[in-house]
Design a protein around this motif. Structure first.
Motif, PDB file in Angstrom:
ATOM      1  N   VAL A 115       1.027  -1.180   0.093  1.00  0.00           N
ATOM      2  CA  VAL A 115      -0.086  -0.023  -0.100  1.00  0.00           C
ATOM      3  C   VAL A 115       0.744   1.220  -0.079  1.00  0.00           C
ATOM      4  N   LEU A 116       1.920   1.299   0.846  1.00  0.00           N
ATOM      5  CA  LEU A 116       2.936   2.278   0.989  1.00  0.00           C
ATOM      6  C   LEU A 116       3.557   2.593  -0.424  1.00  0.00           C
ATOM      7  N   ARG A 117       3.813   1.558  -1.124  1.00  0.00           N
ATOM      8  CA  ARG A 117       4.580   1.690  -2.208  1.00  0.00           C
ATOM      9  C   ARG A 117       3.811   2.320  -3.521  1.00  0.00           C
ATOM     10  N   ARG A 118       2.356   1.758  -3.464  1.00  0.00           N
ATOM     11  CA  ARG A 118       1.622   2.175  -4.652  1.00  0.00           C
ATOM     12  C   ARG A 118       1.188   3.687  -4.286  1.00  0.00           C
ATOM     13  N   LEU A 119       1.062   3.856  -2.975  1.00  0.00           N
ATOM     14  CA  LEU A 119       0.642   5.263  -2.735  1.00  0.00           C
ATOM     15  C   LEU A 119       1.803   6.159  -3.111  1.00  0.00           C
ATOM     16  N   CYS A 120       3.091   6.047  -2.720  1.00  0.00           N
ATOM     17  CA  CYS A 120       4.185   6.788  -3.134  1.00  0.00           C
ATOM     18  C   CYS A 120       4.378   6.986  -4.801  1.00  0.00           C
ATOM     19  N   GLN A 121       4.044   5.965  -5.251  1.00  0.00           N
ATOM     20  CA  GLN A 121       4.454   6.062  -6.911  1.00  0.00           C
ATOM     21  C   GLN A 121       3.257   6.356  -7.603  1.00  0.00           C
ATOM     22  N   GLU A 122       2.165   6.222  -7.176  1.00  0.00           N
ATOM     23  CA  GLU A 122       0.990   6.458  -8.083  1.00  0.00           C
ATOM     24  C   GLU A 122      -0.086   7.592  -7.432  1.00  0.00           C
ATOM     25  N   GLY A 123       0.562   8.112  -5.998  1.00  0.00           N
ATOM     26  CA  GLY A 123      -0.578   8.980  -5.348  1.00  0.00           C
ATOM     27  C   GLY A 123      -0.929  10.285  -5.954  1.00  0.00           C
ATOM     28  N   GLY A 124       0.096  10.595  -7.017  1.00  0.00           N
ATOM     29  CA  GLY A 124      -0.145  11.829  -7.828  1.00  0.00           C
ATOM     30  C   GLY A 124       0.253  13.068  -6.856  1.00  0.00           C
ATOM     31  N   LEU A 125       0.013  14.191  -7.432  1.00  0.00           N
ATOM     32  CA  LEU A 125       0.437  15.640  -6.890  1.00  0.00           C
ATOM     33  C   LEU A 125       0.052  15.850  -5.370  1.00  0.00           C
ATOM     34  N   TYR A 126      -1.069  15.437  -4.965  1.00  0.00           N
ATOM     35  CA  TYR A 126      -1.656  15.651  -3.624  1.00  0.00           C
ATOM     36  C   TYR A 126      -0.876  14.804  -2.834  1.00  0.00           C
ATOM     37  N   THR A 127      -0.183  13.545  -3.145  1.00  0.00           N
ATOM     38  CA  THR A 127       0.363  12.914  -2.040  1.00  0.00           C
ATOM     39  C   THR A 127       1.790  13.400  -2.280  1.00  0.00           C
ATOM     40  N   GLU A 128       2.263  13.886  -3.293  1.00  0.00           N
ATOM     41  CA  GLU A 128       3.664  14.453  -3.323  1.00  0.00           C
ATOM     42  C   GLU A 128       3.681  15.870  -2.551  1.00  0.00           C
ATOM     43  N   ARG A 129       2.635  16.560  -2.478  1.00  0.00           N
ATOM     44  CA  ARG A 129       2.580  17.620  -1.945  1.00  0.00           C
ATOM     45  C   ARG A 129       2.574  17.224  -0.147  1.00  0.00           C
TER      46      ARG A 129
END
Length: 606
Positions: free
Chosen positions: A25-39
Motif C-alpha cells: 500500500v505504501l509503495r503504490r501510494l508513493c508511486q501512484e498517489g499523484g500531486l496531492y500525495t507528493e505535496r
C-alpha cells in the motif's frame, strides 16, 4: 453459523500479520498517489505517510476485533436500544441468478448470432452504444435493455462507469432469449443466491445481535430457502401485522388452491478485474444486474386484471403486465390477494403504517429513486408518499437507500415526497453523480478540485436538497459520511462502524458464494486500499485550500478521518478509506455497498 463464530473469524482476520500488504500500500501510494500525495511528502515528510497507514490499520483492526452491537453501538437519541435494536428493512428481495465470468465468453457469440451480425460488427455497434450510454431505442442503457446488442453494450458501458447499475429487461422476447442462454450453461456457471439489499441486510443484522425483520411484496420458496434462521418477515394481513420466520414461504389462495408466491429475480453477470469482452477490458471487478418482473413458477398467473386499493377512496384498475406469468411489483407497504380473476393490491392505511413504525427503532427502505415517486397509473406514487409521511411521524429513524436516475428524469418528485421528513440516506458514488446531474438540479462543482472533493460537493448539495441530517456515500476508494453539525464523538463512531461493517459484509459475500467460505475468510488481509488513502489525502488538501486554513486542518483530517462543520448549519464529514480484498473467483459482490450502509447506520447509533 452463529454470531460468536463470525466475530471470532473477524478477530482472527484482525490478528493476521500483514506487513507485506501494508508495504505494498505504501509503495503504490508513493508511486501512484499523484500531486496531492507528493505535496504531503514534501510538506510533512515520508515518515508521516508511514505513520498515517499504521494508525489507520490499527484503527481498522480494532474495529474488526471488537464486534457486537453492545460493544460498538450507543443508544441512538437516548432511546435505550441496547442490547437489541429492532430494525425493519424494506422493500427489496430477489433471487439473483449469478452467471460466472466463464459464461461471459459465450455471451458474445450468442448475441452476435441472435442479431445476425459478425462478432466484429456486434462489437463495433455495442461499443458505439456504450460510448453514448444509449440503448437501441435511444433510451438510457442504465435503465433498460431491449435486445442482445443492448446487453453487450450495457456490460461495456459499466466496464468504464462503475459501479454497475441494474437495467430492466425491456421486453418478453429478450427475456426468453436470456432464459434460453442460461438454460444452455454448463453446471457450475450459474448459481442462485439471495439478493436485494433489504433481504440480505436483514439476514446480516439478525446475526449481529439485532432484532432484524424485512418486508417485501412477494416471498417465494426460492427466496425463503436462501434465508438464514434468525431474520423474520413482516406479513400484512387484514387488521393485523405478523412477523414470521424468513424461511417460511409466502402463500396465497386462488380458486380453492393454496399457492406459493411468485419469484422476483434478476440475472447478474459478474467479472473480475482485467476481464476482456471483445477487446474491452474491465478495470475492476464488478457485476451487471439485469432486472425482470416477478414471475410465477411453471404456470400462468391465476388472474388477468388488477385493482389498486388506495388507503382512502375508490379502487382503480391498473394495466396488467403483457407476459402471462409476470406479476406487478409496487414499492410500499401493500397487502395483496387474488379473488376470481383479479389481483387486488391494497396500500396499508395510516394506522397500520404508524404501527409498523412504532415496532422498530430503524426503518431502512431500499429501491427508491426519483422515478419511484413520479406520477404513475393509479396514483401508486402518491400512496407511497403518504406512507412515508406516516412513517416519519414516529420516533423510528427513517433511512432510505437511494437509487440513481436516468437523464430524462428530474429530482423534483423525490425532493417533494421526502424533503425534510427523512433524516438519513445512503447512495453509491455513481448514482450520486447521476442524481445530482439532472436537469432541475444544478450543483456548483469546483472543476479544479479532486474527484473525491467534487463528490463531496455533490453530496452536500443532495443532503441540502432533500433536507437530510445524514448521508452515507459508498464508493470504491472512500466512503463519505455527512452528519449535520456532527460532533467529534459522532464522527468517530461513524468511522468505527463503517470499518466494522466492511469486514462483516465481506464475510457475508463470501458466505453466500462459497461453501468453504471460512477457510477463504481467514486468509484475507485487513488492509485498506491505497487509492483510499490517495483520495483521503486529496480531499484533505482541497478542504484546506477551500477553507483558507493551515496545515493543522490537513493533518487532523488525514489522521482522524473527519472534519467538523465550519458553521452551525453545516455538515461534518468523515472520509473513510475502503477495505476491499481480492476475492476468490466466482464471488458475487452485488449489493455490498447498500448492505454496508445499513449495517453502518445501526452500528453508528444515529
Amino acid at each position: 453459523m452463529i454470531l460468536s463464530d463470525k466475530l471470532r473469524i473477524l478477530r482472527l482476520i484482525s490478528e493476521q500479520p500483514f506487513e507485506e500488504q501494508e508495504a505494498e500500500v505504501l509503495r503504490r501510494l508513493c508511486q501512484e498517489g499523484g500531486l496531492y500525495t507528493e505535496r504531503m511528502i514534501e510538506r510533512l515528510g515520508l515518515s508521516q505517510i508511514v505513520l498515517l497507514l499504521s494508525q489507520w490499520h490499527a484503527c481498522f483492526r480494532k474495529s474488526l476485533s471488537r464486534g457486537g452491537i453492545t460493544s460498538l453501538s450507543a443508544p441512538p437519541r437516548g432511546r435505550g436500544l441496547e442490547p437489541r435494536p429492532t430494525v425493519l428493512c424494506a422493500f427489496t428481495s430477489v433471487l439473483d441468478r449469478v452467471v460466472d465470468q466463464a459464461a461471459l465468453d459465450q455471451l458474445f457469440p450468442w448475441a452476435a448470432g441472435l442479431m445476425g451480425l459478425s462478432p466484429d460488427e456486434l462489437l463495433e455497434r455495442a461499443a458505439r452504444h456504450a460510448m453514448s450510454g444509449r440503448n437501441s431505442q435511444g433510451g438510457s442503457l442504465s435503465a433498460v435493455v431491449h435486445d442482445p446488442l443492448d446487453v453487450v453494450a450495457a456490460l461495456l458501458y459499466f466496464f468504464h462507469h462503475p459501479p454497475a447499475l441494474k437495467p430492466v429487461i425491456g421486453n418478453l422476447t429478450l427475456r426468453h432469449q436470456l432464459e434460453a442462454f442460461l438454460a444452455e450453461l454448463p453446471p457450475g456457471q450459474l448459481r442462485q443466491v439471495l439478493g436485494g439489499a433489504s433481504a440480505v441486510a436483514a439476514d446480516i443484522l439478525a446475526e449481529l445481535e439485532v432484532e432484524a425483520r424485512f418486508y417485501t411484496l412477494y416471498h417465494s420458496p426460492a427466496q425463503a430457502q436462501r434465508h438464514g434462521p434468525l431474520a423474520r418477515r413482516l406479513d400484512l394481513e387484514p387488521g393485523q401485522i405478523t412477523y414470521r420466520p424468513a424461511q417460511r414461504v409466502g402463500t396465497y389462495d386462488a380458486a380453492s388452491l393454496t399457492l406459493a408466491h411468485p419469484t422476483a429475480s434478476s440475472i447478474a453477470f459478474v467479472y473480475q478485474e482485467g476481464f476482456t469482452l471483445g477487446n474491452v477490458q474491465a478495470p475492476q471487478a464488478d457485476g451487471v444486474i439485469f432486472r425482470r418482473a416477478p414471475q410465477s413458477k411453471n404456470e400462468e398467473r391465476p388472474w388477468d386484471r388488477i385493482r389498486l386499493h388506495p388507503a382512502r377512496g375508490q379502487a382503480v384498475a391498473l394495466s396488467a403486465p403483457d407476459a402471462e406469468d409476470e406479476w406487478l411489483w409496487l414499492p410500499g407497504f401493500v397487502r395483496w390477494w387474488v379473488e376470481g380473476s383479479t389481483l387486488h393490491l391494497a396500500f396499508a392505511d395510516e394506522e397500520t403504517v404508524r404501527r409498523i413504525a412504532a415496532d422498530h427503532h430503524y426503518l431502512i427502505l431500499s429501491g427508491l429513486s426519483p422515478a419511484t415517486f413520479a406520477p404513475r397509473e393509479g396514483g401508486a406514487a402518491k400512496e407511497l408518499a403518504a406512507q412515508m409521511c406516516s412513517l416519519a411521524e414516529g420516533e423510528a429513524t427513517l433511512h432510505l437507500e437511494l437509487g440513481g436516475a436516468v437523464p430524462e428524469e428530474t429530482i423534483a418528485p423525490l425532493a417533494e415526497a421526502i424533503g425534510g421528513m427523512v433524516p438519513s440516506a445512503g447512495i453509491n458514488d455513481n448514482e450520486l453523480a447521476l442524481l445530482t446531474s439532472l436537469s432541475d438540479f444544478w450543483v456548483p462543482i469546483s472543476l479544479n478540485r479532486s474527484a473525491v472533493f467534487q463528490r463531496y460537493q455533490r453530496a452536500v448539495a443532495l443532503t441540502q436538497r432533500l433536507g437530510l441530517q445524514r448521508l452515507y456515500v459508498h464508493g470504491n476508494d472512500v466512503d463519505l459520511i455527512l452528519r449535520q453539525n456532527g460532533s467529534p464523538e459522532a464522527m468517530r463512531r461513524e468511522i468505527q462502524a463503517d470499518l466494522f461493517a466492511k469486514g462483516v459484509v465481506v464475510l457475508a459475500i463470501l458466505q453466500r458464494s462459497l461453501e468453504d467460505w471460512p477457510s477463504h475468510a481467514i486468509q484475507l488481509a485487513p488492509v485498506l486500499l491505497w487509492k483510499g488513502f490517495q483520495a483521503l489525502i486529496a480531499f484533505a488538501w482541497d478542504l484546506v485550500d477551500q477553507r483558507g486554513r493551515d496545515e493543522t486542518l490537513f493533518k487532523g483530517l488525514v489522521e482522524s478521518g473527519y472534519a467538523l462543520a465550519d458553521s452551525p448549519e453545516g455538515y461534518a464529514v468523515a472520509v473513510v478509506p475502503v477495505m476491499w480484498p481480492t476475492l476468490p473467483p466466482g464471488v458475487y459482490p452485488g449489493g455490498a455497498g447498500d448492505i454496508c450502509s445499513s449495517v453502518s447506520l445501526v452500528y453508528a447509533g444515529f
